[in-house]
Scaffold this motif. Structure first.
Motif, PDB file in Angstrom:
ATOM      1  N   THR A  21      10.187   0.014 -18.031  1.00 29.83           N
ATOM      2  CA  THR A  21      10.093  -1.052 -19.036  1.00 29.83           C
ATOM      3  C   THR A  21      10.896  -0.664 -20.272  1.00 29.83           C
ATOM      4  O   THR A  21      11.640  -1.487 -20.817  1.00 29.83           O
ATOM      5  N   THR A  25      14.203  -2.732 -21.496  1.00 27.25           N
ATOM      6  CA  THR A  25      14.067  -3.502 -22.740  1.00 27.25           C
ATOM      7  C   THR A  25      14.710  -2.843 -23.960  1.00 27.25           C
ATOM      8  O   THR A  25      14.732  -3.454 -25.025  1.00 27.25           O
ATOM      9  N   LYS A  29      15.531  -5.929 -28.661  1.00 28.31           N
ATOM     10  CA  LYS A  29      14.823  -6.482 -29.807  1.00 28.31           C
ATOM     11  C   LYS A  29      15.784  -6.895 -30.920  1.00 28.31           C
ATOM     12  O   LYS A  29      16.757  -6.216 -31.196  1.00 28.31           O
ATOM     13  N   HIS A  38       8.070  -7.765 -31.971  1.00 25.81           N
ATOM     14  CA  HIS A  38       8.684  -8.151 -30.701  1.00 25.81           C
ATOM     15  C   HIS A  38       7.650  -8.101 -29.580  1.00 25.81           C
ATOM     16  O   HIS A  38       7.585  -9.008 -28.735  1.00 25.81           O
ATOM     17  N   SER A  39       6.847  -7.062 -29.573  1.00 28.34           N
ATOM     18  CA  SER A  39       5.814  -6.919 -28.551  1.00 28.34           C
ATOM     19  C   SER A  39       4.807  -8.073 -28.616  1.00 28.34           C
ATOM     20  O   SER A  39       4.386  -8.606 -27.582  1.00 28.34           O
ATOM     21  N   GLU A  42       6.545 -11.166 -27.248  1.00 29.62           N
ATOM     22  CA  GLU A  42       6.647 -11.056 -25.796  1.00 29.62           C
ATOM     23  C   GLU A  42       5.317 -11.438 -25.139  1.00 29.62           C
ATOM     24  O   GLU A  42       5.285 -12.189 -24.166  1.00 29.62           O
ATOM     25  N   TYR A  43       4.213 -10.938 -25.697  1.00 27.77           N
ATOM     26  CA  TYR A  43       2.893 -11.267 -25.163  1.00 27.77           C
ATOM     27  C   TYR A  43       2.622 -12.766 -25.287  1.00 27.77           C
ATOM     28  O   TYR A  43       2.162 -13.404 -24.338  1.00 27.77           O
ATOM     29  N   MET A 103      13.018 -15.368 -27.561  1.00 30.29           N
ATOM     30  CA  MET A 103      12.449 -14.694 -26.398  1.00 30.29           C
ATOM     31  C   MET A 103      13.213 -15.043 -25.119  1.00 30.29           C
ATOM     32  O   MET A 103      13.381 -14.182 -24.253  1.00 30.29           O
ATOM     33  N   ALA A 106      16.099 -12.727 -25.087  1.00 33.48           N
ATOM     34  CA  ALA A 106      15.659 -11.369 -24.718  1.00 33.48           C
ATOM     35  C   ALA A 106      15.391 -11.286 -23.219  1.00 33.48           C
ATOM     36  O   ALA A 106      15.827 -10.335 -22.549  1.00 33.48           O
ATOM     37  N   PHE A 107      14.703 -12.294 -22.668  1.00 38.06           N
ATOM     38  CA  PHE A 107      14.387 -12.274 -21.244  1.00 38.06           C
ATOM     39  C   PHE A 107      15.638 -12.387 -20.370  1.00 38.06           C
ATOM     40  O   PHE A 107      15.678 -11.844 -19.267  1.00 38.06           O
TER      41      PHE A 107
END
Length: 147
Positions: A21, A25, A29, A38-39, A42-43, A103, A106-107
């Motif tokens: 991970t 990743t 960010k 960022h975390s 993401e959640y 996001m 990022a993904f």
């Protein structure tokens, strides 16, 4: 089955998951937010809508710290609170349009790195990975929301 040996295999597996991970990743960010923010985003992106307490539990943060970080993210127009019609007292959090764009970007990068990791896998390997992920998700990594 030796459950102690299974547990040790699980610990080794989760350690590898964290390592991969991190590799997939890193450098994803945005410079405009902190790694903690960022975390949180993401959640929210994979679980929305969520409550502040769900974010707090998942991120292992105190409620005041979670609220403070959400306020900062809201000020940057990356997430928003909303109430449900059935219970106006209950506040949920979701990504704003800007947060979704961030996001999604990022993904896209994470997906490219994931596809690079599995590029040598055969169709049979991919099917086995898919089944394994389904089993792990349903038997080990299920959400407490579904309990």
């Amino acid at each position: 089955m030796d459950k102690k040996a299974l547990f040790h295999k699980f610990v080794a597996f989760t350690t590898s998951v964290h390592q991969v991970t991190h590799e997939i990743t890193k450098d994803i960010k945005s410079d405009s937010i902190t790694p903690v923010q960022h975390s949180i985003l993401e959640y929210i992106a994979v679980s929305q809508p969520v409550t502040i307490s769900q974010i707090s539990d998942c991120q292992n943060m105190s409620m005041p710290n979670t609220s403070r970080e959400l306020k900062k993210l809201s000020e940057k127009n990356l997430c928003e609170k909303f109430a449900v019609a059935e219970d106006r007292r209950k506040q949920y959090i979701r990504l704003s349009k800007e947060g979704e764009v961030m996001m999604n970007e990022a993904f896209k990068h994470i997906e490219a790195r994931f596809l690079q990791r599995i590029k040598e896998a055969s169709d049979e390997d991919l099917e086995e990975i898919n089944r394994s992920l389904d089993v792990l998700h349903s038997k080990v990594f299920y959400s407490s929301k579904s309990l």
